[in-house]
Every structure is written in C-alpha cells, then in structure tokens.
Design a protein around this motif. Structure first.
Motif, mmCIF file in Angstrom:
data_model
loop_
_atom_site.group_PDB
_atom_site.id
_atom_site.type_symbol
_atom_site.label_atom_id
_atom_site.label_comp_id
_atom_site.label_asym_id
_atom_site.label_seq_id
_atom_site.Cartn_x
_atom_site.Cartn_y
_atom_site.Cartn_z
ATOM 1 N N UNK A 38 -4.616 32.519 7.889
ATOM 2 C CA UNK A 38 -4.923 33.562 7.230
ATOM 3 C C UNK A 38 -4.220 33.216 5.756
ATOM 4 N N UNK A 39 -3.124 32.642 5.692
ATOM 5 C CA UNK A 39 -2.572 32.095 4.566
ATOM 6 C C UNK A 39 -3.496 31.055 3.753
ATOM 7 N N UNK A 40 -3.875 30.165 4.533
ATOM 8 C CA UNK A 40 -4.891 29.320 3.951
ATOM 9 C C UNK A 40 -6.163 29.916 3.413
ATOM 10 N N UNK A 41 -6.546 30.768 4.129
ATOM 11 C CA UNK A 41 -8.011 31.583 3.585
ATOM 12 C C UNK A 41 -7.627 32.395 2.542
ATOM 13 N N UNK A 42 -6.473 33.200 2.437
ATOM 14 C CA UNK A 42 -6.152 34.163 1.314
ATOM 15 C C UNK A 42 -5.708 33.590 -0.072
ATOM 16 N N UNK A 43 -4.817 32.332 0.189
ATOM 17 C CA UNK A 43 -4.166 31.872 -1.051
ATOM 18 C C UNK A 43 -5.184 30.714 -1.665
ATOM 19 N N UNK A 44 -5.891 30.095 -0.834
ATOM 20 C CA UNK A 44 -6.556 28.887 -1.000
ATOM 21 C C UNK A 44 -8.141 29.192 -1.038
ATOM 22 N N UNK A 45 -8.648 30.197 -0.661
ATOM 23 C CA UNK A 45 -10.003 30.624 -0.583
ATOM 24 C C UNK A 45 -10.723 29.614 0.445
ATOM 25 N N UNK A 46 -10.013 29.228 1.438
ATOM 26 C CA UNK A 46 -10.988 28.282 2.512
ATOM 27 C C UNK A 46 -12.274 28.902 2.960
ATOM 28 N N UNK A 47 -13.238 28.065 2.974
ATOM 29 C CA UNK A 47 -14.507 28.327 3.530
ATOM 30 C C UNK A 47 -14.410 29.160 4.602
ATOM 31 N N UNK A 48 -13.740 28.669 5.641
ATOM 32 C CA UNK A 48 -13.529 29.321 6.955
ATOM 33 C C UNK A 48 -12.261 28.986 7.603
ATOM 34 N N UNK A 49 -11.455 29.660 8.164
ATOM 35 C CA UNK A 49 -10.208 29.498 8.666
ATOM 36 C C UNK A 49 -10.001 30.386 10.138
ATOM 37 N N UNK A 50 -9.722 29.327 11.224
ATOM 38 C CA UNK A 50 -9.888 29.864 12.773
ATOM 39 C C UNK A 50 -8.415 29.507 13.190
ATOM 40 N N UNK A 51 -8.250 30.431 14.300
ATOM 41 C CA UNK A 51 -6.965 30.131 14.773
ATOM 42 C C UNK A 51 -7.227 30.028 16.397
ATOM 43 N N UNK A 52 -6.622 29.161 17.012
ATOM 44 C CA UNK A 52 -7.129 28.621 18.358
ATOM 45 C C UNK A 52 -5.727 28.884 19.332
ATOM 46 N N UNK A 53 -5.819 29.408 20.561
ATOM 47 C CA UNK A 53 -4.758 29.274 21.541
ATOM 48 C C UNK A 53 -5.230 29.688 22.839
ATOM 49 N N UNK A 54 -4.560 29.009 23.672
ATOM 50 C CA UNK A 54 -4.707 29.443 25.253
ATOM 51 C C UNK A 54 -4.693 30.616 25.651
#
Length: 187
Positions: free
Chosen positions: A35-51
C-alpha cells in the motif's frame, strides 16, 4: 516497527518505484509495504501475497505458496520479500527465486531484505509452534539435508534459515547467474 521501516526504505532506494510499477510484496502477512508503494509512488498495481491468505487471487491479495504464485509469466516488475525469505522451508528458497524469474518482466527487480548469515548453514526452529504457525502447515517443517538444526523455542518460528557465503553461492547465486544480476548491499 523501525526494522520493518528500514527494510521498506531499502527496497524503495534500490528500486525507485513509480506509476509504471507492478509490485508484489511476497510473504507479506500484515505488512503495509504494498500500500505504501501504491499511495506514495502511484504504482500501476500493487499486490500482497502470503501463505495465510485465502487461496487464489482476491483483488490485490494473493493466497499461495511463494513457490507457486497464480500470476501470468512476466506480469510484475518488482517483487519484494521483507524479513520472510529466511522462513522459507526446505528448498522453497530456491523455488521462490525460480518463481520470481518466471514472474518478473525483463529488467524487473527482486529485493530480499535482509539476508541472514552465520558461520555455519543452519536453521533455528521452535517445535512447539510447528502445527500452530501457519494454517496450511499440519506437519513438521521441511529441512535441507545438509543444514544444522538448532532448537530455539524463543524464536517462535517453524524455520529461520541462516546461510553461509558458500551455501548462498551454491544454492542461489550460481544456479541463477544467467537469470539475475545480483547486488548485495551491507547495512
């Protein structure tokens, strides 16, 4: 919190994300990095992955093992792992790097922060949590055949892997030398 913030800062410094970034923060658990990358840098898409996330792709949340992420080839240009790679059991560390090679676009970046080193290739483990740590884990952790195992109940982890320089070279750097350009920064 300070250690995580420092890891996130290092990832930002090494990659300079922008509006063209398509990121996946792997083994992210509750980390806000995606979310930090999305909000501060305007990432095209930002995902989180976890088991521990429900299996499959659910919006920007991906539930899977890091060795088999349900995304198309060359769909990401930034993959991060913050304080989690050392917990990949058995040969999952090698399988993860191979999976990142499949997922990354040409010129993409894989950031693993930190790497843990010791005088001997070892895994520290807490047997009392083997069946409690991950919802998908119903068995003891898988250990590499040539690793020294230390029982340390205080770490509260199924596995915490410490590499030696030669072991990291043997398992990761040499086998993936043609797929990746490796940079190691010491902080």
């Amino acid at each position: 919190l300070e250690a995580k913030a420092a890891q996130h800062y290092i990832s930002i410094l090494l990659t300079s994300p922008d509006e063209d970034t398509v990121l996946m923060d792997t083994a992210s658990s509750a980390s806000p990095f995606w979310k930090i990358v999305e909000r501060l840098y305007g990432a095209e898409a930002s995902y989180r992955q976890d088991l521990n996330f429900p299996a499959g792709v659910h919006g920007f949340t991906v539930g899977s093992n890091v060795a088999n992420i349900p995304f198309p080839d060359a769909s990401l240009n930034m993959i991060t792992s913050h304080c989690s790679w050392e917990h990949f059991e058995g040969n999952t560390d090698v399988q993860y790097v191979a999976e990142c090679d499949r997922l990354l676009r040409p010129g993409g970046a894989l950031i693993i922060v930190p790497l843990y080193f010791a005088d001997q290739y070892a895994v520290h483990t807490s047997p009392h949590i083997w069946n409690k740590k991950y919802a998908a884990a119903n068995e003891p952790p898988e250990f590499d055949g040539n690793v020294t195992i230390f029982l340390r109940e205080g770490i509260r982890q199924r596995a915490a892997k410490f590499y030696t320089g030669p072991e990291l070279i043997r398992k990761i750097l040499k086998p993936f030398a043609e797929q990746f350009i490796f940079f190691m920064h010491y902080y």
